[in-house]
Design an enzyme around this catalytic site. Structure first.
Site, PDB file in Angstrom:
ATOM      1  N   ARG A 195       0.804  -1.224   0.000  1.00 43.76           N
ATOM      2  CA  ARG A 195       0.000   0.000   0.000  1.00 43.76           C
ATOM      3  C   ARG A 195       0.836   1.272   0.000  1.00 43.76           C
ATOM      4  NH1 ARG A 195      -2.667  -4.120   1.693  1.00 43.76           N
ATOM      5  NH2 ARG A 195      -0.657  -4.577   2.633  1.00 43.76           N
ATOM      6  N   THR A 196       1.794   1.368   0.897  1.00 46.63           N
ATOM      7  CA  THR A 196       2.495   2.648   1.071  1.00 46.63           C
ATOM      8  C   THR A 196       3.301   2.986  -0.178  1.00 46.63           C
ATOM      9  OG1 THR A 196       2.645   2.061   3.401  1.00 46.63           O
ATOM     10  CG2 THR A 196       3.928   3.976   2.674  1.00 46.63           C
TER      11      THR A 196
ATOM     12  N   HIS B  71       4.625   5.654  11.609  1.00 46.50           N
ATOM     13  CA  HIS B  71       4.216   5.568  10.200  1.00 46.50           C
ATOM     14  C   HIS B  71       3.218   6.710  10.016  1.00 46.50           C
ATOM     15  CE1 HIS B  71       3.188   4.136   6.322  1.00 46.50           C
ATOM     16  NE2 HIS B  71       2.826   2.893   6.594  1.00 46.50           N
TER      17      HIS B  71
ATOM     18  N   ARG C  85      11.200   3.865   3.781  1.00 49.27           N
ATOM     19  CA  ARG C  85      10.791   2.852   4.777  1.00 49.27           C
ATOM     20  C   ARG C  85      12.044   2.113   5.213  1.00 49.27           C
ATOM     21  NH1 ARG C  85       5.743  -1.190   4.612  1.00 49.27           N
ATOM     22  NH2 ARG C  85       4.773   0.794   5.190  1.00 49.27           N
TER      23      ARG C  85
ATOM     24  N   LYS D   4      26.100  -3.773  -0.322  1.00 50.64           N
ATOM     25  CA  LYS D   4      27.582  -3.755  -0.342  1.00 50.64           C
ATOM     26  C   LYS D   4      28.134  -3.063   0.898  1.00 50.64           C
ATOM     27  CE  LYS D   4      27.085  -2.556  -5.082  1.00 50.64           C
ATOM     28  NZ  LYS D   4      27.377  -1.401  -5.943  1.00 50.64           N
TER      29      LYS D   4
HETATM   30  N1   CP Z   1      -0.383  -0.080   5.767  1.00 48.99           N
HETATM   31  C1   CP Z   1       0.840  -0.331   5.287  1.00 48.99           C
HETATM   32  O1   CP Z   1       1.843   0.309   5.683  1.00 48.99           O
HETATM   33  O2   CP Z   1       0.871  -1.300   4.335  1.00 48.99           O
HETATM   34  P1   CP Z   1       2.155  -1.738   3.505  1.00 48.99           P
HETATM   35  O3   CP Z   1       3.126  -2.371   4.480  1.00 48.99           O
HETATM   36  O4   CP Z   1       1.659  -2.690   2.470  1.00 48.99           O
HETATM   37  O5   CP Z   1       2.760  -0.492   2.918  1.00 48.99           O
END
Ligand code: CP
Length: 309
Positions: free
Chosen positions: A58-59, A137, A109, A88
């Site tokens: 999703r993100t 998040h 991320r 590396k």
């Molecule tokens: N909600 C969420 O962060 O989903 P993903 O890990 O798929 O990005």
């Protein structure tokens, strides 16, 4: 903090109610833009780098779709730990010092709490925290609040029930940081003792006089919840598979749970789900999690415009 002052998006603690309301108004416009299916040039010439050291559906894809829909472009590495020069031995700091010269914004991320904050110290372009280990998040919580507002017509006065892993859930952490901006909200937390919310988040609720209660039995929270926030047990954060297995499958929402809930409640889940909501729940109008994921596109379009225009 005003929208003009926002440079990086690291934590929901940077946001206030006025900024969130502006963001939600902008997200509404983005939804209209998306539904009109007309090409936009709002961010033409801008490049977004998506650097993901942990898996995502999703993100990453909603951010990528968001910049493309606004006329910008994407460079991305979906498995940075393996396919970037991190494999590396390159440090995150060096990676950021390189990527910021290729992009106008970096969506990051990472598996370590605090990684986005560190990246922001080395970046000349905005860093968006797309999840830093068990830390935060923030963009997920913004789309969660936007979903509550859309589905319930308000956020003030709602009772939120958090079911599942609140220890490792960065999305619950980010969301709880935003609740003090809303009036008369109540919180119920239901988890195994081992997966309770970290103490600083209880302290925050105490400081802001948000009433909260702690539960082990899901039946205690179902009848009172306006918003049931279901969270998977975050397997990837456990010290061992054995420890995870002890907690796996503790709670499951199914057709019998629906009967115990308010008729106008909603069920959200940041997803992925791995068994904590039975598929039979999906057809109930209270199941809001697929609509919630769609809202992620509109919120991320609005955030990119806010940072880049
Ligand atoms: N909600 C969420 O962060 O989903 P993903 O890990 O798929 O990005």
């Amino acid at each position: 903090m005003s929208t003009k002052q926002l440079r990086h998006i690291i934590s929901t603690s940077q946001f206030d109610r006025a900024t969130l309301e502006k963001l939600f108004a902008s997200a509404q416009k983005m939804e209209k833009l998306h539904k009109a299916r007309k090409p936009s040039k709002i961010l033409a010439g801008k490049v977004m780098a998506a650097i993901f050291y942990e898996p995502s559906t999703r993100t990453r894809l909603s951010f990528e779709s968001a910049i493309l829909k606004l006329g910008g472009q994407v460079i991305s590495t979906e498995n940075a730990a393996q396919f970037s020069s991190a494999a590396k031995g390159e440090t995150l700091e060096d990676t950021i010092r390189i990527v910021h010269s290729y992009a106008d914004v970096i969506v990051l991320r990472h598996y370590e709490k605090g990684a986005a904050e560190i990246a922001s110290q080395y970046s000349n372009v905005p860093i968006i925290n797309a999840g830093d280990g068990p830390g935060e998040h923030p963009t997920q919580s913004m789309l969660d609040l936007y979903t509550f507002q859309k589905e319930k017509g308000k956020i003030d006065g709602l009772t939120f029930a958090f079911l599942g892993d609140s220890l490792y859930s960065r999305t619950n952490h980010s969301l709880i940081r935003l609740l003090p901006y809303y009036k008369n909200v109540k919180v119920m937390l239901c988890s195994p003792k081992e997966l309770e919310l970290p103490q600083p988040y209880y302290d925050l609720m105490k400081k802001h006089k948000i009433p909260y209660s702690v539960h082990r039995n899901v039946d205690e929270i179902l009848p009172k919840a306006d918003v049931l926030i279901v969270t998977r047990v975050q397997k990837e954060r456990f010290p061992s598979e054995q420890e995870y297995k002890k907690m796996q499958g503790t709670y499951r929402i199914d057709a019998s749970s629906l009967k115990k809930m308010k008729k106008d409640a909603i069920i959200t889940h940041v997803m992925p789900r791995v068994g904590e909501i039975a598929p039979e729940v999906d057809s109930d109008p209270r199941a809001a999690y697929f609509r919630q994921a769609q809202n992620g596109l509109y919120i991320r379009m609005a955030l990119l415009e806010m940072l880049l225009k």
